[in-house]
Design an enzyme around this catalytic site. Structure first.
Site, mmCIF file in Angstrom:
data_model
loop_
_atom_site.group_PDB
_atom_site.id
_atom_site.type_symbol
_atom_site.label_atom_id
_atom_site.label_comp_id
_atom_site.label_asym_id
_atom_site.label_seq_id
_atom_site.Cartn_x
_atom_site.Cartn_y
_atom_site.Cartn_z
ATOM 1 N N GLU A 324 1.329 -5.319 2.067
ATOM 2 C CA GLU A 324 2.067 -6.458 1.547
ATOM 3 C C GLU A 324 2.491 -6.166 0.114
ATOM 4 O O GLU A 324 1.647 -5.842 -0.733
ATOM 5 C CB GLU A 324 1.202 -7.718 1.535
ATOM 6 C CG GLU A 324 0.973 -8.347 2.884
ATOM 7 C CD GLU A 324 0.346 -9.736 2.758
ATOM 8 O OE1 GLU A 324 0.487 -10.516 3.699
ATOM 9 O OE2 GLU A 324 -0.283 -10.029 1.716
ATOM 10 N N CYS A 325 3.774 -6.246 -0.170
ATOM 11 C CA CYS A 325 4.307 -6.127 -1.529
ATOM 12 C C CYS A 325 3.805 -4.853 -2.207
ATOM 13 O O CYS A 325 4.256 -3.758 -1.884
ATOM 14 C CB CYS A 325 3.984 -7.379 -2.334
ATOM 15 S SG CYS A 325 5.028 -7.578 -3.807
ATOM 16 N N GLY A 326 2.842 -4.937 -3.121
ATOM 17 C CA GLY A 326 2.332 -3.737 -3.767
ATOM 18 C C GLY A 326 1.753 -2.748 -2.777
ATOM 19 O O GLY A 326 1.899 -1.530 -2.938
ATOM 20 N N MET A 329 4.613 -0.909 -1.245
ATOM 21 C CA MET A 329 5.137 0.120 -2.136
ATOM 22 C C MET A 329 4.246 1.359 -2.127
ATOM 23 O O MET A 329 4.728 2.490 -2.158
ATOM 24 C CB MET A 329 5.273 -0.435 -3.554
ATOM 25 C CG MET A 329 6.378 -1.462 -3.714
ATOM 26 S SD MET A 329 6.653 -1.960 -5.431
ATOM 27 C CE MET A 329 5.432 -3.261 -5.581
ATOM 28 N N SER A 424 5.851 -4.974 4.160
ATOM 29 C CA SER A 424 6.862 -5.934 3.747
ATOM 30 C C SER A 424 6.526 -6.451 2.352
ATOM 31 O O SER A 424 5.364 -6.432 1.929
ATOM 32 C CB SER A 424 6.919 -7.094 4.737
ATOM 33 O OG SER A 424 7.766 -8.124 4.270
#
Length: 433
Positions: A324-326, A329, A424
């Protein structure tokens, strides 16, 4: 039934979190058990609340949660007092309502009947605070302002003028806090610096508690609280696995507390590990979850890991990994920091993100899965939140979901999938109503 209050303000930056922490600490010093909640999609403040209350803090969100789900989150509380901190201004939310409202803190106050303790920044005004308080008290039927705590009061003379304005407006003054630079919490681009990074947090909380005890009417505040006859069981999303390897450290810490509680309530076991300590996910787990956080601040350290990146890739060969998010990435090919330096990430997905080209992405999200992700089938509709400053430079893999904002407009950040890897920018809150 536990009586509750909602602590809000006209805007962000008025001192709501400091007041909330101080009240939690002050009431705990009296021997009371305090249950904290946070209104809206915030994953930083609840960690501070938990530290102050010595019990988990949970989110209540009128856009992402239906009214019965909100009630069911409150129903199990066993405490002497509930303190719920609002987000932004009391009436601030999105213009397109969601499951139970706009996401405004006022929705939670109206639903629960918890009176509002309004924190007003008194700097630069005097009797005019009465007009502000009166306006907030009359703005929405069903939302009751119990009283005001004045913040950043300059002097006894200033306090007298402020109290006169509130008296004329017929709004109770429940506290007047002098200016105190020592009670400022450090911030960074997503809000407050995380609770676990605050080296003097215990002393800060104790100091805030003593400050509120000295300058607020704790007896009147406690008397103002009202119970909410809540009941029910909330709808929950399925856990990603029976045994979940969960990344947990300063780079990966943004998971909604209710989500972890829901997974455990459904029988899942959680095995924390630290990528920053170069730990790999537990091989006994059957799913791996990488939450959001601040990987951009630790990109060099993550790129230098050996066991973590190798272990994560080996895990993804046979079992699902979701970010999720970080976390998303960190699963990508590369992360470019604010100085323009590229750091190699785990390479499970082709995602490349950059902080050298900052752009804020913020808002509620609805996602309908185009393919399965850990614990969830294709076609599942979810609600969540997106908040980051990164720019996508490459996202070559197949999209994970169709994503829209609160108004129903398409969002380009669809997430992506490759093999057992999914990710995501979407922070999952729960199932769509």
């Amino acid at each position: 039934m536990t009586p509750g209050l909602l602590i809000s303000a006209p805007a962000s930056g008025t001192g709501k979190t400091t007041v909330t922490l101080g009240l939690i600490a002050a009431f705990r010093a009296r021997g009371l058990a305090v249950q904290p909640f946070k209104c809206g999609p915030d994953y930083i403040d609840p960690a501070f609340h938990s530290a102050a209350a010595a019990r988990p803090a949970y989110n209540l969100d009128s856009w992402a949660m239906a009214a019965p789900d909100i009630a069911a989150r409150i129903a199990p509380v066993t405490a002497d007092l509930i303190l719920a901190e609002g987000a932004m201004g009391l009436f601030d939310g999105v213009t397109t309502p969601g499951a139970a409202g706009s996401g405004a803190s006022a929705d939670i106050a109206a639903l629960t009947g918890w009176p509002v303790l309004l924190v007003l920044d008194a700097a630069g005004q005097a009797q005019s605070v009465g007009a502000v308080a009166a306006g907030f008290a009359a703005f929405r039927r069903g939302v009751r302002v119990a009283g005001v705590i004045l913040n950043r009061v300059a002097s006894p003379r200033h306090e007298a003028s402020l109290r006169a304005g509130l008296a004329e407006a017929g709004v109770a003054c429940l506290g007047a806090l002098p200016r105190n630079a020592g009670l400022a919490l450090p911030e960074r681009h997503l809000g407050l610096v995380q609770a676990e990074e605050h080296g003097g947090l215990a002393a800060f909380i104790d100091g805030a508690g003593a400050f509120l005890a000295a300058h607020a009417d704790l007896d009147a505040i406690l008397t103002a609280a009202r119970p909410f006859p809540a009941s029910g069981t909330p709808r929950r999303v399925s856990p990603p696995g029976q045994r979940i390897a969960l990344a947990r450290d300063a780079a990966f810490s943004f998971t909604y507390p209710h989500l972890l509680a829901d997974w455990r309530a459904q029988g899942a076991e959680i095995f924390p590990f630290s990528p920053l300590a170069d730990e790999a996910p537990d091989t006994a787990a059957d799913a791996c979850w990488l939450p959001g956080g601040y990987p951009e601040l630790h990109a060099g350290a993550l790129a230098a890991t050996i066991r973590f990146r190798k272990g994560l890739r080996a895990f993804a060969d046979t079992r699902p990994v979701h970010g999720e998010c970080g976390g998303y990435m960190a699963m990508g090919e590369g992360l470019i920091d604010k100085n323009g330096t590229r750091h190699e990430m785990a390479g499970l997905l082709g995602l490349v993100t950059s902080y050298a080209q900052r752009r804020m992405h913020l808002g509620y999200r609805r996602a309908t899965l185009a393919a399965a992700m850990p614990g969830l089938k294709a076609g599942t509709a979810l609600v969540g939140h997106e908040f980051h400053y990164s720019t996508i430079l490459a996202q070559p893999d197949a999209p994970l979901a169709t994503v829209t904002d609160a108004a129903g407009a398409p969002v380009a950040e669809t997430g992506s999938r490759r093999g057992h890897a999914t990710g995501s920018f979407f922070h999952l809150i729960g199932p769509a109503a």
